[in-house]
Design an enzyme around this catalytic site. Structure first.
Site, PDB file in Angstrom:
ATOM      1  N   CYS A 290       0.853  -1.182   0.000  1.00 25.24           N
ATOM      2  CA  CYS A 290       0.000   0.000   0.000  1.00 25.24           C
ATOM      3  C   CYS A 290       0.893   1.238   0.000  1.00 25.24           C
ATOM      4  O   CYS A 290       1.864   1.314   0.753  1.00 25.24           O
ATOM      5  CB  CYS A 290      -0.947   0.094   1.190  1.00 25.24           C
ATOM      6  SG  CYS A 290      -2.168  -1.199   1.227  1.00 25.24           S
TER       7      CYS A 290
ATOM      8  N   LYS B  85      12.278 -15.066 -10.657  1.00 24.76           N
ATOM      9  CA  LYS B  85      12.059 -13.947 -11.599  1.00 24.76           C
ATOM     10  C   LYS B  85      11.024 -14.352 -12.646  1.00 24.76           C
ATOM     11  O   LYS B  85      10.126 -13.592 -12.968  1.00 24.76           O
ATOM     12  CB  LYS B  85      13.350 -13.534 -12.318  1.00 24.76           C
ATOM     13  CG  LYS B  85      14.371 -12.753 -11.540  1.00 24.76           C
ATOM     14  CD  LYS B  85      13.988 -11.362 -11.164  1.00 24.76           C
ATOM     15  CE  LYS B  85      13.269 -11.304  -9.846  1.00 24.76           C
ATOM     16  NZ  LYS B  85      14.007 -11.134  -8.652  1.00 24.76           N
TER      17      LYS B  85
HETATM   18  C1  F6R Z   1      11.495 -10.634  -5.821  1.00 26.99           C
HETATM   19  C2  F6R Z   1      11.284  -9.621  -4.811  1.00 26.99           C
HETATM   20  C3  F6R Z   1      10.928 -10.058  -3.442  1.00 26.99           C
HETATM   21  C4  F6R Z   1      11.804  -9.310  -2.425  1.00 26.99           C
HETATM   22  C5  F6R Z   1      11.342  -9.654  -0.999  1.00 26.99           C
HETATM   23  C6  F6R Z   1      12.230  -9.022   0.038  1.00 26.99           C
HETATM   24  O1  F6R Z   1      11.780 -10.086  -7.059  1.00 26.99           O
HETATM   25  O2  F6R Z   1      11.386  -8.454  -5.069  1.00 26.99           O
HETATM   26  O3  F6R Z   1      11.048 -11.432  -3.301  1.00 26.99           O
HETATM   27  O4  F6R Z   1      13.123  -9.694  -2.622  1.00 26.99           O
HETATM   28  O5  F6R Z   1      10.035  -9.211  -0.828  1.00 26.99           O
HETATM   29  O6  F6R Z   1      12.208  -7.635  -0.065  1.00 26.99           O
HETATM   30  P1  F6R Z   1      13.315  -6.733   0.609  1.00 26.99           P
HETATM   31  O7  F6R Z   1      14.605  -7.069  -0.049  1.00 26.99           O
HETATM   32  O8  F6R Z   1      12.866  -5.337   0.340  1.00 26.99           O
HETATM   33  O9  F6R Z   1      13.340  -7.073   2.066  1.00 26.99           O
END
Ligand code: F6R
Length: 611
Positions: A2, A488
């Site tokens: 959000c 991905k």
């Molecule tokens: C995959 C992706 C998510 C983030 C995950 C962790 O492309 O973007 O799997 O890697 O939500 O997010 P952060 O790194 O922001 O803690």
């Protein structure tokens, strides 16, 4: 998750808020809405993207100098017009937007139902709003006081912004567990889930902390804690340029961010790595060098792509530093009552620095005496602030929902930490460290080489874009890359994909192989190469379609593959920094071939601030 935006000042609020919402759309795009104060409160909201909201308001009165806006990632209640934010209180005097989850909303709802309240939506937000409204009406108190009383009863995570019928130029904001930034201008203030909505107006920002409440008017920012003590806002200067959050001629943020990697990896190494002098400088980490060197184990805590970076780092750290490494999904770690000893070192890896599970996992571990190091991209984010020390990844804003440049920057930082500790502990021969430092310095150039011609990858993407499933296989350092490649593809193209250790596939997944299944091998020349070649033979013998990421000139692997993507020759420990790049591109181009919205994949949101 959000996105929230607010504005109060001398400009028309609608265009400022809507532009801000577009910048935050990566956080959720199930619905969008806005509340404007113009003599009275006007609320417009619509299921769908911000563009749908813009269409919805055509011909309506959208004037007003104070407004709050929301782009939703649905938790309580399906995406619909009526569940979209802002919500109006039963009295019609308050409008509110919310990011987070009110965990005890059902209990509060029952209390309100008994008092005769009726609800128009299925959201926890409308419950909290009416709970505040009821306290205000019953106690004849100010909105600020009502919010303070209400929040003491609330469990869960929230950022809330409220506007009140009787206070035309005032926004009231409060936060616990979800991010909130206030932009300070001259005669105006901005609010956002991150700084992107305010970047073109001001670089001066205040990061609001948990259990703080802000009363914001054009010329005034009052910050208090829930105990009603006035706090001094700490104004910081942002170091981000507007260009960093725009597409800059690329079709999608994801593509732009993939192509930025030579620069972002370079930025991440700059000033820290001097291969000529065999020197790594990571001042944040060095403060805790003794503790890290003496640690019995290091625990990597992260989610998603960042978890894959952690898993790669496990291989690197164990090789370089001879320290036992465990890699934990933050969402499991936080609830599992893990054994943590004072002095254990936890490395929290996060692009956003706001992922709720990672945040709570390290809060818990910190309370048990662990040393918390953050490897975080967003400067000033919650995980960065709660960590004892750390190293930023300096990849710049990542806006594409699928993480790309953050991953390679995380790998670069984690490799530097591992090599630094290896130097200090003497756990790796100096010549090997020296060779790895030189190799690390060459990585940006090698990534650039991969990106210099992507037409081959584009053709491969078109060839396999209609496949129903994909299998990704790799061994050693390239096993986490296989997982990342599969993630991905799932995210961007909605094709089912699984990543597996290449040898492990014989213990089950090989049953999936037939002449329809593309199997992507991450098969660069390394100590596992012969074994991986055998695994490729096994797939080929079962008529699977072998696609491979291979080292330049590796004829054996090339001859076994139906399609190949080559990467420059590189030390096996740093190969993931290269091998992941073709897989990012493959997912991107397959997503495009399938007409998917790659920057806003369905059901996803970038910053997962709910558990
Ligand atoms: C995959 C992706 C998510 C983030 C995950 C962790 O492309 O973007 O799997 O890697 O939500 O997010 P952060 O790194 O922001 O803690």
């Amino acid at each position: 998750m959000c996105g929230i935006v607010g504005y109060t000042g001398y400009r028309d609020a609608f265009p400022v808020v809507v532009k801000g919402l577009k910048r935050l759309e990566y956080r959720g795009y199930d619905s969008a809405g806005i509340a404007l104060h113009n003599q009275s409160l006007h609320v417009y909201k619509k299921m769908g993207k911000v563009a749908d909201l813009e269409e919805h308001v055509v011909g309506k009165n959208i004037s007003g100098k104070t407004g709050i806006g929301h782009t939703r990632w649905a938790t309580h209640g399906e995406p619909s017009d009526r569940n979209a934010h802002p919500h109006l209180s039963a009295s019609g005097k308050l409008a509110m937007i919310h990011n987070g989850i009110i965990e005890n909303y059902n209990q509060l709802k029952q209390e309100l139902l008994q008092k005769g309240y009726q609800f128009k939506s299925d959201t926890d937000t409308e419950v909290l709003l009416n709970f505040i409204d009821e306290i205000k009406e019953n106690n004849h108190c100010s909105l600020e006081e009502a919010v303070r009383i209400a929040l003491k009863r609330v469990t869960g995570a929230y950022v809330i912004l409220l506007v009140e019928q009787d206070a035309p130029d005032t926004i009231l904001a409060a936060r616990k567990g979800s991010p909130l930034v206030i932009g300070v201008g001259k005669g105006e203030h901005f609010l956002g889930s991150d700084a992107s909505p305010m970047l073109e107006y001001t670089k001066e920002v205040v990061y609001v902390n948990d259990y703080e409440l802000a009363i914001i008017r054009p010329d005034e920012l009052i910050l208090k804690n829930l105990g009603n003590e006035v706090l001094t806002p700490y104004v910081q200067k942002l170091d981000i340029e507007l260009a960093a959050i725009e597409k800059g001629g690329y079709d999608h943020f994801m593509l732009k961010e993939i192509f930025e990697q030579p620069q972002t990896i370079y930025d991440c190494l700059r000033g820290r790595l001097d291969a000529h002098k065999n020197k790594i400088t990571l001042s944040g980490i060095e403060q805790y060098a003794k503790e890290i060197c003496n640690a019995n184990r290091i625990i990597m805590v992260a989610c998603g792509t960042s978890w894959h970076a952690g898993l790669t780092a496990e291989y690197i750290f164990e090789e370089c530093c001879r320290i036992n490494v465990e890699v934990e999904y933050a969402s499991e770690f936080r609830y599992r009552n893990p054994v943590i000893h004072p002095g254990d070192v936890i490395i929290a890896i996060s692009q956003s620095g706001e992922t709720a599970d990672t945040l709570v996992a390290i809060e818990n571990a910190k309370a048990k005496g662990a040393i918390i190091l953050g490897v975080v991209n967003v400067v000033g984010s919650s995980i960065a602030r709660i960590s004892h020390a750390g190293a930023y990844t300096h990849a710049g804003p990542e806006i594409g929902v699928a993480s790309t440049k953050a991953f390679t920057a995380q790998l670069a930082v984690l490799s530097m930490i591992a090599l630094k500790i290896a130097q200090l502990k003497g756990t790796m021969p100096a010549e090997r460290i020296s060779a790895l430092l030189s190799e690390l310095e060459e990585i940006p150039g090698k990534v650039q080489q991969i990106l210099s011609d992507t037409t081959g990858i584009e053709s491969i993407a078109k060839k396999y874009a209609t496949a129903r499933d994909f299998l990704y296989l790799g061994r050693g350092y390239n096993f986490p890359v296989a997982l990342e490649g599969a993630l991905k593809l799932k995210e961007i193209s909605y094709i089912h994909a699984e990543g597996y250790p290449a040898a492990e596939m014989k213990h089950g997944p090989i049953a999936l192989v037939d002449d329809q299944l593309p199997v992507v091998f991450v098969a660069t020349r390394d100590s596992y190469h012969e074994k991986v070649i055998s695994n490729m033979q096994e797939i080929k013998a079962r008529k699977g379609k072998v696609i491979a990421v291979v080292s330049e000139g590796d004829e054996t692997a090339i001859n076994l593959s139906e399609s190949v993507m080559t990467v420059p020759v590189c030390d096996e420990m740093l190969a993931p920094l290269l091998t992941v790049v073709p897989l990012q591109l493959l997912a991107y181009y397959i997503g495009i071939a399938r007409d998917c919205d790659v920057d806003k994949p369905r059901n996803l949101a970038k910053s997962v601030t709910v558990e």
